[in-house]
Design a protein around this motif. Structure first.
Motif, PDB file in Angstrom:
ATOM      1  N   ASP A  49       0.868  -1.173   0.000  1.00  0.00           N
ATOM      2  CA  ASP A  49       0.000   0.000   0.000  1.00  0.00           C
ATOM      3  C   ASP A  49       0.903   1.221   0.000  1.00  0.00           C
ATOM      4  O   ASP A  49       1.644   1.457   0.955  1.00  0.00           O
ATOM      5  CB  ASP A  49      -0.903   0.011   1.240  1.00  0.00           C
ATOM      6  CG  ASP A  49      -1.927  -1.104   1.210  1.00  0.00           C
ATOM      7  OD1 ASP A  49      -2.311  -1.510   0.102  1.00  0.00           O
ATOM      8  OD2 ASP A  49      -2.337  -1.557   2.295  1.00  0.00           O
ATOM      9  N   LEU A  72      -6.645   8.912   0.917  1.00  0.00           N
ATOM     10  CA  LEU A  72      -7.970   8.515   1.367  1.00  0.00           C
ATOM     11  C   LEU A  72      -8.192   9.037   2.779  1.00  0.00           C
ATOM     12  O   LEU A  72      -7.342   8.864   3.655  1.00  0.00           O
ATOM     13  CB  LEU A  72      -8.103   6.990   1.353  1.00  0.00           C
ATOM     14  CG  LEU A  72      -7.977   6.322  -0.010  1.00  0.00           C
ATOM     15  CD1 LEU A  72      -7.984   4.813   0.155  1.00  0.00           C
ATOM     16  CD2 LEU A  72      -9.101   6.775  -0.916  1.00  0.00           C
ATOM     17  N   LYS A  74      -9.809   8.793   6.217  1.00  0.00           N
ATOM     18  CA  LYS A  74     -10.427   7.776   7.051  1.00  0.00           C
ATOM     19  C   LYS A  74     -11.425   8.437   7.986  1.00  0.00           C
ATOM     20  O   LYS A  74     -11.168   9.509   8.532  1.00  0.00           O
ATOM     21  CB  LYS A  74      -9.375   7.041   7.881  1.00  0.00           C
ATOM     22  CG  LYS A  74      -8.407   6.251   7.048  1.00  0.00           C
ATOM     23  CD  LYS A  74      -7.391   5.554   7.926  1.00  0.00           C
ATOM     24  CE  LYS A  74      -6.401   4.772   7.090  1.00  0.00           C
ATOM     25  NZ  LYS A  74      -5.375   4.150   7.914  1.00  0.00           N
ATOM     26  N   ASN A  75     -12.560   7.782   8.148  1.00  0.00           N
ATOM     27  CA  ASN A  75     -13.543   8.291   9.095  1.00  0.00           C
ATOM     28  C   ASN A  75     -13.102   7.911  10.492  1.00  0.00           C
ATOM     29  O   ASN A  75     -13.120   6.743  10.869  1.00  0.00           O
ATOM     30  CB  ASN A  75     -14.932   7.707   8.805  1.00  0.00           C
ATOM     31  CG  ASN A  75     -15.464   8.188   7.470  1.00  0.00           C
ATOM     32  OD1 ASN A  75     -15.101   9.249   7.013  1.00  0.00           O
ATOM     33  ND2 ASN A  75     -16.316   7.395   6.851  1.00  0.00           N
ATOM     34  N   GLU A  76     -12.686   8.915  11.247  1.00  0.00           N
ATOM     35  CA  GLU A  76     -12.212   8.656  12.596  1.00  0.00           C
ATOM     36  C   GLU A  76     -13.326   8.956  13.585  1.00  0.00           C
ATOM     37  O   GLU A  76     -14.080   9.913  13.409  1.00  0.00           O
ATOM     38  CB  GLU A  76     -10.996   9.527  12.910  1.00  0.00           C
ATOM     39  CG  GLU A  76      -9.797   9.183  12.064  1.00  0.00           C
ATOM     40  CD  GLU A  76      -8.579  10.013  12.440  1.00  0.00           C
ATOM     41  OE1 GLU A  76      -8.595  10.618  13.528  1.00  0.00           O
ATOM     42  OE2 GLU A  76      -7.640  10.038  11.644  1.00  0.00           O
TER      43      GLU A  76
END
Length: 133
Positions: A49, A72, A74-76
């Motif tokens: 990655d 990207l 990230k929904n934290e």
């Protein structure tokens, strides 16, 4: 013991194996660019990655990928405090009632550290010393 020592062989830093017949994992070169326009490339495995940012090993600056778009997001989860978790279990009115009860017990000497409940001893007053004439 000196007869058994291997002289001239840097055992900790050198391998005696050769790379003939060894197939390396497929690799790719990833190019990064710093804010000042300096570019550098990093070798990574094909299946890795690829990170959006990488630190330049020579200058220490952070570079972003030349071809790769935005990272990207990230929904934290929002950080929950102890107060938030407490409010999930009890209402403010319940907490005020519990606090009042505990304070009454503490002031009454039923709970809490024992040194807060001992009677305070007063020091005896000394009589003034007599003056000799």
């Amino acid at each position: 013991m000196a007869e058994r020592a291997l002289r001239g062989a840097r055992l900790g830093t050198q391998s005696f194996e050769d790379e003939r017949g060894v197939e390396m994992a497929p690799r790719q070169q990833v190019e990064y660019i710093c804010a000042d326009g300096h570019t550098f490339s990093v070798t990574m495995a094909d299946e890795a990655d690829i990170p959006y940012e990488w630190e330049d090993p020579k200058t220490g600056q952070i570079g972003t990928r030349v071809e790769g778009g935005e990272p990207l997001v990230k929904n934290e989860k929002a950080v929950r405090t102890h107060w938030d978790m407490l409010l999930e279990r009890r209402s403010v009115k319940e907490l005020e009632e519990i606090l009042t009860e505990r304070l009454e017990l503490l002031r009454g000497g039923e709970i809490g550290p024992p040194h807060l409940h001992r009677p305070v001893k007063k020091a005896a007053k000394k009589a003034p010393a007599k003056k000799s004439a």
